[in-house]
Design an enzyme around this catalytic site. Structure first.
Site, mmCIF file in Angstrom:
data_model
loop_
_atom_site.group_PDB
_atom_site.id
_atom_site.type_symbol
_atom_site.label_atom_id
_atom_site.label_comp_id
_atom_site.label_asym_id
_atom_site.label_seq_id
_atom_site.Cartn_x
_atom_site.Cartn_y
_atom_site.Cartn_z
ATOM 1 N N LYS B 100 0.737 -1.126 0.045
ATOM 2 C CA LYS B 100 -0.024 -0.008 -0.036
ATOM 3 C C LYS B 100 0.846 1.200 -0.102
ATOM 4 O O LYS B 100 1.972 1.301 0.619
ATOM 5 C CB LYS B 100 -0.861 0.094 1.126
ATOM 6 C CG LYS B 100 -1.955 1.064 1.315
ATOM 7 C CD LYS B 100 -3.094 0.798 2.574
ATOM 8 C CE LYS B 100 -4.079 1.972 2.674
ATOM 9 N NZ LYS B 100 -4.965 1.518 3.996
ATOM 10 N N SER B 195 -9.367 1.509 3.246
ATOM 11 C CA SER B 195 -8.906 2.310 2.308
ATOM 12 C C SER B 195 -7.953 1.472 1.570
ATOM 13 O O SER B 195 -7.249 1.854 0.520
ATOM 14 C CB SER B 195 -8.305 3.469 2.904
ATOM 15 O OG SER B 195 -7.297 2.801 4.042
ATOM 16 N N SER B 219 -9.459 -1.127 7.540
ATOM 17 C CA SER B 219 -8.945 -0.647 5.924
ATOM 18 C C SER B 219 -8.489 -1.916 5.442
ATOM 19 O O SER B 219 -8.033 -1.900 4.124
ATOM 20 C CB SER B 219 -8.092 0.553 6.092
ATOM 21 O OG SER B 219 -8.737 1.736 6.195
#
Lengths: 543, 547
Positions: B100, B195, B219
């Site tokens: 990420k 996210s 997330s």
């Protein structure tokens, strides 16, 4: 409650400054002649003003690396050369607490008779400033590492400042925190340069209760704290290098009334300026109030060139620091012998008892020992401690000579320190070390030279040419004339050359004898022992 | 025994069809690939190239912000040399992974999908990234997210929204009655959740074998549920946060997204353990584990929190949840209803604590040391203001403002302190349940399956996050480990995930239960072939995906 002012003459003078002042020709009086106590007394019929002074002292921790990162700590290094990713607040970096900084704070807390909190917490204090890269400072607002301590300090009071008084100031707390970086403003080009070398250096903030009442007391308290820190080695505490920074909270009130509105005076970088800044601020507040004005709760800076305090513009707006627990640092847990878990790695814990056992002698203990062991005056013990390295030099000289320490102290303080002050040198920088001073005093003690010759030798040693006292004595032919016959002959010759004086003495005017002694001294280039000369002359005159 | 047809996520005849399912015992995908690498069936470079080709073919998913093609190929080459020498570094050697874009990576742009960090190239790597690299993993790219991980859709970053690979699956297209022509898909494509939507989409679309996400309120688990992959949020303090650009330091945990539970355990084994650079990691040594292949759940007690049965829960998710409970019961486990009485306060409490820490953490972005700096140069203050206005999106700015409000001296007691107390109560709820004998909690991960983007953006980020984090953030508030397991397809043919929450630092137990469940669930494989055919027929031919 703040301690009330001591009764009687409030002309307090500092122990440390008194010596310095006495030796330093042209030394400034510390309080600008505007003693707060004196001013107060001029208000006839009205209760006098009393000043209340509290201090926040930031001491940089003497450690190899910063409090939360591995960057080195060094006062002189090229700008931004000691900056880790954490110090520059690169996103994703985390603080890792430096054990040495914790130990330094515990040591300092113990030395100031604080209770050490076995559990303390870190908080974030937020404000935007260019030299604060993260936008917050990690500090200990809620639960600091040490609380409720006490600091004793001594100052001289009385009309002749001959009386030593010991006072106390309560220590509210000691908190660990990060130092900020430095901003260098170039107003002409409206640029600001940032140096982050200092960002993240460990600080101990020592918060003193408002127990002081004038600049002298504030300066004396800070001086004692400075000595303690230096003795512990927890901070080098050199004010000129910013390792010790003082903010003073000052207010005035009439006795029995609640505290007045206080101002905070910042940017004080020497003890002399601290005394001046506090006294100026007290005076300013009194005048302001007497003229019907009010005191604003504001931050003021001390302008040492103008000798006054001025409001700080960039801190005008009231700050809300939005304190928050620092989530990246777990509570700091300290142990003592009782609570120390078994089988724990010593490197993982800080043991309060272990540190307590290893505390060095504090200045007050050292002074008491000096007075007791060497029979010197208490004020001399203050001087010995106030000058870095002077106590060690004194004790070294005492060890190396047969001279009575009470005599040695005179040479060390009046002669050696006097010289150093005159040339603005530290003990470390002194061209005369303990070995040469001891050699010199041994020559004096053994009667090889007179004390006036010794002073001459000292002058020579001061030139730092690497000669031993004995060499100088030989070169300059300063030895006392040991040969009785030689002295006899010289005395005889002087008497013969000054028949008038001899007659006078014989007629009963004994004072003239001194003139003859002086003449003999001149004839021998002061190499004669005056007592011996006197004996010889008296014997001859009575014949 | 595991059944051969419970294939975690390997597409038959698809992207990695060269790995035909072996009969009998089936370890995780990663170890099977690792075996293939060891046996020379495929080389790390080939594997890397296939993933890179797939990334290109699925570019429209917008899963990646940066594809590190050159460094990945170099790393693959190094790995190849090791395999040739017979000195593989372990199960992850040569395995393509994605990270990420809120983890620092040395020399590789790390943006947090924000203008503030666009162009920012960190000089250091996050501990978890370094650990992956040290094991020989091949870093194939940095994945998309909501700006600074603030969101639950992966729709609010400067690089645009991430598209859920299931939008293009045979399963979804058939159920929706839509043809699979891409011309029409603009109105129907689905969000990934967030996210960590980029990481979930990357794993789900077979462009990598594992990805790092971050999990602050869900997330990692939320997009895992929507994308049909496994999403593990380890216990707070087990995995280092050093180098993870923080959202909420007291809740952030690096998350692990994989195709199956075994892989999650493998990656956890590499990542977990004390890090001297993160003082909140626990000192106790962590022993990497392999999950047993024969699992008996009959002695377990599974807790079903009654407070999680809420109005917004879709009926089909509820049905899947009930069915899962039945599965355990039928296998002899004790399944009991439990109460977490403070659940209803959790999301608002989370909001206060989250924004407060956000306000603090974002203070460093002032344009001085790194990242975006505005041209405004009237004064330092005006430069700060302009930099932060230009650098942050509305979501980030909104959270900074509310966080600072909660931290104001006059509000601190009323909001922050109160929220901290409630947080303690929420954590105690879990402590009480676990001390009453419950081993693992079973809950939904999300309220429903993934919604189309056009639906999702009808609500603002804050409302969405409050709804979407409802089942997940309590694990962050209490620091507990939790994992989302893809369980079934909805009526629309979209993944539904269920969440298991375990005792602190009991990842072995949690993942063992999850693995057993994974086998029972028989979650189907994403069928992407058609999408790929349409997406880029040319490049597809070139890369010859099937063996």
């Amino acid at each position: 409650m703040a301690a009330p002012m001591s009764g009687g003459g409030r002309l307090c003078r500092l122990a440390w400054r008194r010596r310095a002042g006495a030796l330093h020709s042209g030394a400034q009086p510390a309080a600008l002649g505007r003693e707060p106590g004196k001013v107060a007394e001029t208000q006839s019929g009205v209760a006098p003003w009393r000043a209340v002074v509290g201090l926040e002292v930031h001491a940089q921790i003497n450690s190899n690396s910063k409090i939360f990162s591995g960057s080195q700590v060094q006062f002189t290094a090229p700008p931004n050369s000691l900056v880790s990713f954490f110090d520059a607040s690169l996103p994703g970096t985390l603080p890792v607490l430096n054990r040495r900084c914790v130990e330094a704070a515990v040591m300092t807390g113990l030395a100031l008779s604080c209770s050490i909190n076995k559990k303390s917490l870190f908080d974030r204090k937020h404000y935007f400033y260019a030299d604060l890269p993260a936008g917050y400072q990690i500090t200990q607002q809620r639960l600091p590492i040490a609380v409720n301590g006490n600091l004793s300090y001594t100052l001289y009071v009385g009309a002749k400042q001959s009386q030593m008084v010991t006072k106390n100031v309560r220590i509210k707390q000691i908190q660990l925190e990060q130092d900020s970086g430095k901003s260098l403003h170039n107003d002409a080009r409206s640029q600001t340069f940032i140096d982050l070398n200092r960002a993240g250096v460990g600080l101990m903030e020592v918060v003193m209760e408002p127990d002081m009442c004038c600049g002298e007391e504030a300066a004396a308290a800070v001086r004692e704290l400075q000595l303690i820190l230096q003795t512990l080695g927890s901070s080098q505490a050199i004010m000129a290098e910013g390792q010790l920074r003082v903010d003073a909270n000052v207010s005035v009130r009439h006795p029995g009334e609640p505290y007045g509105v206080r101002t905070e005076v910042k940017n004080i970088n020497s003890l002399r300026f601290l005394a001046r800044a506090v006294d100026y601020e007290i005076q300013r507040q009194i005048e302001e109030l007497e003229n019907g004005g009010t005191i604003l709760n504001e931050t003021r800076a001390f302008d040492y060139k103008l000798g006054c305090t001025i409001p700080m513009r960039d801190k005008e707006g009231k700050q809300d620091y939005r304190f928050m627990p620092e989530p990246n640092l777990p509570p700091l847990i300290l142990y003592d012998a009782k609570s120390l878990p078994a089988n724990i790695d010593d490197q993982q814990v800080v043991n309060i008892d272990w540190i307590q056992e290893r505390l060095p002698d504090l200045p007050s203990v050292k002074r008491a020992r000096l007075v007791e062991q060497y029979g010197i005056l208490p004020e001399h013990s203050f001087t010995l401690l106030n000058e870095d390295g002077l106590m060690e030099l004194f004790e070294d000289v005492v060890r190396k000579t047969q001279m009575n320490p009470k005599k040695v102290i005179g040479w060390v303080i009046s002669e050696l320190l006097g010289h150093l002050k005159q040339y603005d040198l530290t003990v470390k920088e002194s061209p005369v070390n303990s070995v040469s001073l001891a050699d010199l005093l041994n020559l004096l003690e053994r009667g090889v030279i007179s004390s006036s010759a010794a002073k001459q030798v000292l002058e020579e040693l001061w030139k730092g040419e690497g000669k031993t006292p004995l060499q100088i004595v030989k070169e300059k032919r300063l030895e006392l004339i040991q040969n009785q016959r030689e002295l006899d002959q010289i005395c005889q010759a002087v008497m013969e050359g000054h028949q008038e004086e001899v007659m006078e003495i014989k007629a009963g005017n004994k004072k003239v004898l001194n003139k003859l002694i002086g003449l003999v001294q001149r004839a021998t280039q002061r190499r004669a022992d005056p007592i011996l000369v006197k004996q010889i002359l008296e014997k001859k005159l009575s014949q | 025994m595991a059944k051969p047809d419970v294939n975690p996520a390997i597409q038959d005849g698809g992207a990695h069809g060269f790995l035909s399912p072996a009969a009998g015992f089936r370890p995780g995908v990663v170890s099977r690939v690792s075996t293939a690498l060891k046996e020379g069936q495929v080389s790390p470079t080939e594997l890397c190239q296939r993933c890179l080709s797939l990334i290109k073919a699925t570019k429209f998913l917008n899963a990646y912000i940066t594809v590190t093609e050159d460094t990945a190929l170099r790393q693959a080459e190094e790995s190849e040399k090791r395999y040739r020498r017979g000195q593989s570094l372990g199960d992850l050697d040569g395995i393509p992974v994605a990270v990420k874009d809120n983890f620092s990576t040395t020399g590789i742009e790390t943006t947090c999908a924000s203008n503030m960090l666009k162009g920012y190239i960190p000089p250091y790597s996050a501990t978890v990234v370094q650990k992956l690299l040290d094991q020989g993993a091949v870093l194939i790219g940095k994945t998309n997210l909501d700006e600074f991980a603030m969101g639950s859709g992966s729709t609010d970053g400067i690089f645009g929204p991430v598209r859920n690979p299931w939008s293009y699956s045979k399963q979804y297209r058939e159920k929706c009655g839509q043809n699979s022509h891409l011309e029409n898909e603009d109105s129907s494509w689905l969000i990934t959740g967030g996210s960590s939507g980029g990481s979930a989409a990357a794993v789900s679309s077979f462009t990598c074998f594992a990805a790092l996400g971050s999990d602050t309120g869900g997330s990692t688990r939320n997009p895992a549920a929507h994308c049909g992959v496994v999403g593990l949020k380890p216990t707070y303090g087990l995995v280092s946060r050093h180098g993870l650009i923080p959202l909420v330091n007291s809740m952030d945990v690096p998350g692990i997204l994989t195709r199956c539970v075994d892989d999650a355990a493998t990656v956890l084994g590499v990542l977990a353990g004390h890090d001297p650079k993160d003082s909140t990691t626990v000192q106790d040594p962590f022993n990497p584990f392999k999950l047993p292949s024969v699992i008996d759940v009959s002695k377990l007690c599974i807790g079903i929190p009654k407070e999680y049965h809420i109005p917004g829960l879709s009926s089909e998710t509820l049905a899947v949840w009930s069915k899962a409970a039945d599965l355990f019961e039928n296998a002899g486990a004790r399944v009991i209803e439990v109460s977490l009485p403070h659940t209803c306060y959790s999301i608002v409490c989370y909001h206060v604590l989250c924004t407060a820490e956000v306000a603090s953490n974002m203070a460093r972005f002032d344009g001085l040391e790194y990242g975006h700096r505005s041209n405004m140069d009237k004064s330092t203050e005006s430069m700060y203001a302009a930099t932060r206005r230009e650098g942050f999106n509305d979501v980030v700015r909104g959270r900074i403002l509310s966080g600072n409000y909660f931290l104001l001296k006059q509000n601190y007691e009323k909001y922050f302190i109160k929220a901290q107390k409630v947080r303690r109560l929420i954590a105690n709820d879990f402590v009480n349940v676990f001390s009453s004998g419950v081993d693992v909690l079973l809950t939904p991960t999300t309220l429903r399956d993934a919604v189309p983007y056009v639906e999702f953006i009808k609500e603002d980020n804050r409302t969405r996050s409050a709804q979407d984090d409802i089942f997940t953030q309590a694990a962050n508030m209490s620091g507990l480990p939790a994992v989302s397991i893809p369980t079934a397809l909805s009526e629309k043919g979209l993944p539904i995930g269920l969440q298991f929450v375990g005792r602190a630092f009991q990842e072995l137990q949690l993942l063992t239960v999850a693995k057993w469940f994974e086998k029972q669930a028989k979650f189907p494989i994403l069928q992407l072939q058609e999408m790929l055919d349409h997406a880029d027929a040319l490049s597809h031919q070139k890369i010859s995906l099937s063996s």
